[in-house]
Design an enzyme around this catalytic site. Structure first.
Site, short mmCIF file in Angstrom:
data_model
loop_
_atom_site.label_atom_id
_atom_site.label_comp_id
_atom_site.label_asym_id
_atom_site.label_seq_id
_atom_site.Cartn_x
_atom_site.Cartn_y
_atom_site.Cartn_z
N ARG A 1 -26.92 52.68 -39.37
CA ARG A 1 -27.18 51.67 -40.31
C ARG A 1 -28.26 50.47 -39.72
O ARG A 1 -29.07 50.11 -40.53
CB ARG A 1 -25.92 50.95 -40.61
CG ARG A 1 -25.94 49.96 -41.70
CD ARG A 1 -25.92 50.77 -43.05
NE ARG A 1 -26.19 50.14 -44.03
CZ ARG A 1 -27.57 49.49 -44.34
NH1 ARG A 1 -28.64 49.92 -43.72
NH2 ARG A 1 -27.68 48.92 -45.67
N CYS B 1 -32.02 40.10 -38.58
CA CYS B 1 -30.71 40.36 -39.16
C CYS B 1 -30.34 39.13 -39.91
O CYS B 1 -29.78 39.06 -40.94
CB CYS B 1 -29.74 40.68 -38.13
SG CYS B 1 -30.07 41.99 -36.80
N CYS C 1 -15.98 61.30 -21.39
CA CYS C 1 -14.64 62.19 -21.56
C CYS C 1 -15.14 63.75 -21.55
O CYS C 1 -14.57 64.51 -20.74
CB CYS C 1 -13.47 62.25 -22.61
SG CYS C 1 -12.41 60.84 -22.26
N CYS D 1 -8.69 66.73 -26.20
CA CYS D 1 -8.50 65.22 -26.08
C CYS D 1 -7.11 65.09 -25.97
O CYS D 1 -6.77 64.23 -25.10
CB CYS D 1 -9.06 64.71 -27.34
SG CYS D 1 -10.63 64.87 -27.81
N CYS E 1 -31.23 37.74 -43.64
CA CYS E 1 -30.41 38.36 -44.76
C CYS E 1 -29.09 38.31 -44.46
O CYS E 1 -28.47 37.55 -45.44
CB CYS E 1 -30.70 40.00 -44.80
SG CYS E 1 -32.42 40.45 -45.52
N CYS F 1 -31.78 49.19 -41.48
CA CYS F 1 -32.02 48.11 -41.98
C CYS F 1 -33.32 47.55 -41.15
O CYS F 1 -34.08 47.16 -41.79
CB CYS F 1 -30.85 47.08 -41.18
SG CYS F 1 -29.77 46.48 -42.36
N CYS G 1 -5.06 64.96 -22.30
CA CYS G 1 -4.80 63.55 -21.49
C CYS G 1 -4.34 62.65 -22.41
O CYS G 1 -3.29 61.83 -21.86
CB CYS G 1 -6.23 63.06 -21.07
SG CYS G 1 -7.01 64.24 -19.83
N HIS G 2 -4.83 62.22 -23.58
CA HIS G 2 -4.25 61.25 -24.44
C HIS G 2 -3.15 61.43 -25.38
O HIS G 2 -2.79 60.42 -26.11
CB HIS G 2 -5.62 60.91 -25.29
CG HIS G 2 -6.68 60.43 -24.65
ND1 HIS G 2 -6.73 59.11 -23.81
CD2 HIS G 2 -7.90 60.78 -24.34
CE1 HIS G 2 -7.84 59.10 -23.26
NE2 HIS G 2 -8.77 59.92 -23.51
#
Lengths: 109, 281
Positions: free
Chosen positions: B238, B197, B134, B97, B200, B242, B100-101
């Site tokens: 997550r 969603c 990438c 990574c 709640c 739910c 390039c970064h």
């Protein structure tokens, strides 16, 4: 040999002479208890850190015996009195015989 | 006398009730990074909410304190692992990574703008999808599985360098249709319990949901280290949890539906600080 083991310590850089400081330590370790079984039903051998010590200028601060029920990435936080400038030395002892060490210097100021 | 005691007990129950209001507290990480945990709701949700609040405000003292110091934040262990991965060359091109970064620090602010529209992909992509782009296109490496450890750890590392910056995802232009789709999903009741969603997290935040405090469901703190499973958890995982709890068949992490929902939910927190890796139950 446990993989990915890395000790971490947080100690203030300086303190007033005679002060109590808070030290935080953590070692990333899987702490395999020896009680678990793999998919085939074979026991997974125990692999834990079994002892942790901290010394200040050669004098013992804490000496901890660790047992299999301690969870992953054991974390210890404790206080130590700093009478003079010096060096904290932290040592973790692995079941496999490996010893991990870390040192932190502290100045008086 | 017994009747009187009963009446007092009943009065106590009704006054303490099921409310679990967010706490009045400020979050400063490592004594230097100030985190905005409540702010005026962005214009596009102002008809539903006056104020948007980080889930941090709905957690107990001990949990909140853990997040104030990186040493106490177990999520940072995974961040450190990703920092090592950042420097490790992988794939046929022999690149890491950092080839390039450069430094991870140069990525500050990136997390705050995702999910966002990608010209190359022709659709809205999440940070993990961009990371995999990438990996497959530039590094010649294998894509990471969605929300699994490698990917979620890297997302947390990228988030950690953006902490304190305001979430600011674009909802107009080419992202608008995806955002509309996400909004529709947010308000659509699903499952045998027929819950959306919003039922709640918009209508009932600040109440108890069984034994837990119900937050606004903001995702500025993701990836989150959850005490219940002692690892980092992604937004899509997550969402899946739910949706499953409404007793519905769920979408898959990385699916178009969850990308759209992530964009919409992120936009509801525009103005809150990037907080990940945060600590929640």
């Amino acid at each position: 040999m446990a993989s990915g083991v890395k000790p971490r310590v947080k100690v203030p850089k300086k303190a007033a002479a005679g002060d109590s400081i808070t030290i935080k330590t953590l070692i990333s370790h899987k702490m395999e208890s020896g009680q678990r079984k793999d998919k085939e039903g074979n026991a997974i051998p125990r692999s834990i850190i079994n002892r942790f010590t901290c010394e200040f200028n050669g004098e013992n601060v804490v000496d901890v015996t660790m047992e299999p029920a301690i969870s992953t990435n054991p974390y210890f936080e404790f206080e130590a009195k700093v009478p003079e400038a010096g060096e904290f030395k932290f040592t973790w002892y692995d079941d496999d015989g490996s010893v991990y060490e870390e040192t932190k210097a502290i100045a008086i100021g | 006398m017994r009747i009187l005691t009963g009446a007092i007990a009943a009065a106590l129950i009704t006054t303490t009730g099921a409310f679990a209001d967010p706490v009045d507290d400020n979050l400063v990480i490592n004594g230097e990074t100030e985190i905005v945990t409540r702010t005026a709701a962005p214009a596009h949700v102002s008809d539903a909410l006056d104020e948007v609040m980080s889930g941090w405000l709905f957690r107990k003292d001990g949990t909140r304190a853990m997040q104030a110091d990186d040493f106490d934040n177990p999520g940072m262990i995974f961040v450190e692992q990703a920092m090592d991965t950042w420097e490790t060359a992988e794939g046929s091109e022999g690149k890491s990574c950092s080839s390039c970064h450069n430094d991870m620090d140069s990525m500050a602010g990136v997390k705050a703008t995702y999910p966002k529209y990608s010209e190359a992909a022709g659709k809205v992509v999440t940070l993990q999808m961009q990371m995999n782009d990438c990996r497959t296109e530039r590094m010649g490496a294998e894509a990471w599985k969605y929300d699994k450890s490698d990917a979620i750890n890297m997302e947390a590392a990228l988030s950690s360098v953006s902490r304190g910056m305001p979430v600011n995802v674009a909802i107009d232009g080419p992202a608008q249709s995806t955002w509309e789709k996400g909004k529709e999903l947010y308000y659509t009741r699903t499952g045998q319990l027929e819950l959306s969603c919003a039922n709640c997290h918009e209508d009932s935040y600040g109440m108890m949901i069984r034994a837990d405090h119900l937050s606004q469901g903001q995702i500025n703190g993701f990836p989150v280290y959850r005490l219940k499973n002692t690892k980092l958890n992604g937004v899509h995982s997550r969402f899946k949890g739910c949706v499953r709890d409404t007793r519905a068949e769920t979408y898959a992490p990385g699916s178009d539906e969850f990308v759209a929902l992530e964009l919409y939910v992120a936009s509801r927190g525009n103005g809150l600080s990037v907080e990940g890796p945060s600590i929640r139950n």
